[in-house]
Write an enzyme that holds these catalytic residues in place. Sequence first.
Site, PDB file in Angstrom:
ATOM      1  N   CYS A   1      15.251  -2.274   7.406  1.00  0.00           N
ATOM      2  CA  CYS A   1      15.047  -1.495   8.955  1.00  0.00           C
ATOM      3  C   CYS A   1      15.884  -1.599  10.290  1.00  0.00           C
ATOM      4  O   CYS A   1      16.604  -0.924  10.726  1.00  0.00           O
ATOM      5  CB  CYS A   1      13.716  -0.897   9.242  1.00  0.00           C
ATOM      6  SG  CYS A   1      13.504   0.115   8.086  1.00  0.00           S
TER       7      CYS A   1
ATOM      8  N   HIS B   1      13.433   2.222  16.411  1.00  0.00           N
ATOM      9  CA  HIS B   1      13.154   2.565  14.804  1.00  0.00           C
ATOM     10  C   HIS B   1      12.266   3.556  14.814  1.00  0.00           C
ATOM     11  O   HIS B   1      11.135   2.889  15.392  1.00  0.00           O
ATOM     12  CB  HIS B   1      13.385   0.959  14.337  1.00  0.00           C
ATOM     13  CG  HIS B   1      12.896   1.177  12.832  1.00  0.00           C
ATOM     14  ND1 HIS B   1      13.704   2.300  12.120  1.00  0.00           N
ATOM     15  CD2 HIS B   1      11.875   0.815  12.214  1.00  0.00           C
ATOM     16  CE1 HIS B   1      13.222   1.651  10.737  1.00  0.00           C
ATOM     17  NE2 HIS B   1      11.834   1.069  10.651  1.00  0.00           N
TER      18      HIS B   1
ATOM     19  N   ASN C   1      10.616   7.408   8.272  1.00  0.00           N
ATOM     20  CA  ASN C   1      11.528   6.523   8.541  1.00  0.00           C
ATOM     21  C   ASN C   1      13.003   6.302   7.926  1.00  0.00           C
ATOM     22  O   ASN C   1      12.343   6.454   6.209  1.00  0.00           O
ATOM     23  CB  ASN C   1      10.310   5.084   8.276  1.00  0.00           C
ATOM     24  CG  ASN C   1      10.927   3.902   8.416  1.00  0.00           C
ATOM     25  OD1 ASN C   1      12.539   3.837   8.889  1.00  0.00           O
ATOM     26  ND2 ASN C   1       9.916   2.591   8.167  1.00  0.00           N
TER      27      ASN C   1
HETATM   28  N1  ACO Z   1      -3.013   9.643   2.820  1.00  0.00           N
HETATM   29  C1  ACO Z   1      -5.298   9.322   2.910  1.00  0.00           C
HETATM   30  N2  ACO Z   1      -5.701   8.067   3.380  1.00  0.00           N
HETATM   31  C2  ACO Z   1      -4.986   7.215   3.402  1.00  0.00           C
HETATM   32  C3  ACO Z   1      -3.643   6.994   2.551  1.00  0.00           C
HETATM   33  C4  ACO Z   1      -2.990   8.235   2.668  1.00  0.00           C
HETATM   34  N3  ACO Z   1      -1.300   8.481   2.662  1.00  0.00           N
HETATM   35  N4  ACO Z   1      -3.044   5.604   2.978  1.00  0.00           N
HETATM   36  C5  ACO Z   1      -4.660   5.044   2.899  1.00  0.00           C
HETATM   37  N5  ACO Z   1      -5.546   5.747   3.140  1.00  0.00           N
HETATM   38  C6  ACO Z   1      -6.882   5.463   3.107  1.00  0.00           C
HETATM   39  C7  ACO Z   1      -7.010   3.555   2.621  1.00  0.00           C
HETATM   40  O1  ACO Z   1      -7.605   4.080   1.690  1.00  0.00           O
HETATM   41  C8  ACO Z   1      -8.435   3.719   3.330  1.00  0.00           C
HETATM   42  O2  ACO Z   1      -9.263   3.945   3.057  1.00  0.00           O
HETATM   43  P1  ACO Z   1     -10.506   3.280   3.287  1.00  0.00           P
HETATM   44  O3  ACO Z   1     -10.711   2.877   4.942  1.00  0.00           O
HETATM   45  O4  ACO Z   1     -11.442   3.977   2.610  1.00  0.00           O
HETATM   46  O5  ACO Z   1     -10.284   2.140   1.947  1.00  0.00           O
HETATM   47  C9  ACO Z   1      -7.856   4.508   5.160  1.00  0.00           C
HETATM   48  O6  ACO Z   1      -6.696   5.215   4.987  1.00  0.00           O
HETATM   49  C10 ACO Z   1      -6.559   3.115   5.794  1.00  0.00           C
HETATM   50  O7  ACO Z   1      -6.353   2.726   5.671  1.00  0.00           O
HETATM   51  P2  ACO Z   1      -5.225   1.601   6.446  1.00  0.00           P
HETATM   52  O8  ACO Z   1      -3.993   0.756   5.044  1.00  0.00           O
HETATM   53  O9  ACO Z   1      -6.334   0.942   7.571  1.00  0.00           O
HETATM   54  O10 ACO Z   1      -4.491   3.031   7.446  1.00  0.00           O
HETATM   55  P3  ACO Z   1      -3.837   2.561   8.275  1.00  0.00           P
HETATM   56  O11 ACO Z   1      -3.899   3.515   9.691  1.00  0.00           O
HETATM   57  O12 ACO Z   1      -3.676   0.748   8.671  1.00  0.00           O
HETATM   58  O13 ACO Z   1      -2.207   3.013   8.384  1.00  0.00           O
HETATM   59  C11 ACO Z   1      -0.265   3.084   7.774  1.00  0.00           C
HETATM   60  C12 ACO Z   1      -1.147   3.041   6.975  1.00  0.00           C
HETATM   61  C13 ACO Z   1       0.110   4.337   7.922  1.00  0.00           C
HETATM   62  C14 ACO Z   1       0.645   2.699   5.946  1.00  0.00           C
HETATM   63  C15 ACO Z   1       0.348   2.052   8.448  1.00  0.00           C
HETATM   64  O14 ACO Z   1      -0.052   0.126   8.494  1.00  0.00           O
HETATM   65  C16 ACO Z   1       1.465   1.765   8.592  1.00  0.00           C
HETATM   66  O15 ACO Z   1       2.185   2.984   8.805  1.00  0.00           O
HETATM   67  N6  ACO Z   1       3.103   0.879   8.947  1.00  0.00           N
HETATM   68  C17 ACO Z   1       3.216   0.190   8.931  1.00  0.00           C
HETATM   69  C18 ACO Z   1       4.381   0.598   8.184  1.00  0.00           C
HETATM   70  C19 ACO Z   1       5.431   0.647   8.460  1.00  0.00           C
HETATM   71  O16 ACO Z   1       6.452   0.760   9.437  1.00  0.00           O
HETATM   72  N7  ACO Z   1       6.596  -0.627   7.444  1.00  0.00           N
HETATM   73  C20 ACO Z   1       7.882   0.467   7.227  1.00  0.00           C
HETATM   74  C21 ACO Z   1       8.249  -1.049   8.064  1.00  0.00           C
HETATM   75  S1  ACO Z   1      10.041  -0.826   7.994  1.00  0.00           S
HETATM   76  C22 ACO Z   1      11.467  -1.063   6.328  1.00  0.00           C
HETATM   77  O17 ACO Z   1      11.337  -2.349   6.700  1.00  0.00           O
HETATM   78  C23 ACO Z   1      11.353   0.110   5.045  1.00  0.00           C
END
Ligand code: ACO
Length: 332
Positions: free
Chosen positions: A119, A259, A289
């Site tokens: 990214c 980003h 993204n």
């Molecule tokens: N839909 C519904 N529920 C979901 C989903 C979904 N898509 N994904 C996860 N959940 C659930 C999980 O299972 C969890 O349930 P539980 O509490 O029963 O275990 C709950 O939602 C919370 O999950 P978290 O993983 O803690 O959710 P979080 O608030 O962290 O959001 C996310 C997840 C959106 C992926 C976040 O962590 C994020 O944006 N991380 C950064 C990702 C990023 O920016 N990556 C790209 C980097 S750039 C590159 O190099 C490509």
Amino acid sequence: MSQNNNNLRAKIIGTGSCLPEKVMTNFDIEKLVDTNNDWIIERTGISSRRIASKEEAASDFAFVASQRALESAGVKAEELDLILVGTFTGDSPFPTVGNILQARLGAVNAVGFDVSATCSGFLYVLSIVDAYVRSGRYKKILAVGVDALSKVLDWTDRGTCILFGDGAGAAVIEPSENSSGLIDVNIGSDGTLGDILYLPGGGSRIPASKESVERGDHFIKMNGNEVFKVAVKTMERISIEILENNNIDPSEVSIMVPHQANVRIIQAVAKRLEMPMDKIYINLDKYGNTSAGTIPIALDEAVREGRMKKGDLVLMAAFGGGLTWASALYRW
Ligand code: ACO
């Protein structure tokens, strides 16, 4: 930090972008995995993304974005002497997207190659452009950021497939001796955290085989929580560092083009910089993204919407798998 060894600055003289036509909404994703529109919007800020068709590849978007950037700059492809592309989802390992663009644009006087920094790809490209411009080596440069992440996503993994989209942005750059242009650009990496976001298959460690495909080794793997924490800390740190290194107060920034990974990451950075959200350019609601595409696409849209005024100070910051990060300060 970049080498300020002369007064030449990399100046953007034209921008362009290209997104696939196909729109995939959160409601479409609800049909693929156990998720819902409200959850995705609340946790990420994303409503829809653009997805490449079966036939389309990264270079197709990069090509159109480049044509638009050249047109807005009033520069002919034959005038280019360098084409640099930030991408990790090129059409194939080689020829690179840089090579393909050189051929398709007819940039007969340019050298073209790719820079792989996930990214942060476009800002890594800018840092290389900065060094070449200051050295006097190249004078008409096409800088591109493109990714087609839909092609490396596991569409059964709700932790990743909701986040990404495809698209390209491009900028034509030339040396400038006046005050507008790239003031500073910094890049960084931390290979020790490579295992929180990675793509294991398709290289020389796990080349494509029936077994690797069955295991899903050719899809992105991510520990979302860990990436989120490091992304917030890193984006805050690099934004503050580049401002401090240039004796600039955050209040002097006219517009921040971050980003576009997750609106909560962007909000945290804005809070830390005490920057109102209306100074921050956001389009991840529409595109998700797009990896190396996010910053040049956002720059192009901001320009076309008239958001960039002469003299504006633009702050850019990115973060990605590897890990990689980068920040830049630009005087419009
Ligand atoms: N839909 C519904 N529920 C979901 C989903 C979904 N898509 N994904 C996860 N959940 C659930 C999980 O299972 C969890 O349930 P539980 O509490 O029963 O275990 C709950 O939602 C919370 O999950 P978290 O993983 O803690 O959710 P979080 O608030 O962290 O959001 C996310 C997840 C959106 C992926 C976040 O962590 C994020 O944006 N991380 C950064 C990702 C990023 O920016 N990556 C790209 C980097 S750039 C590159 O190099 C490509």
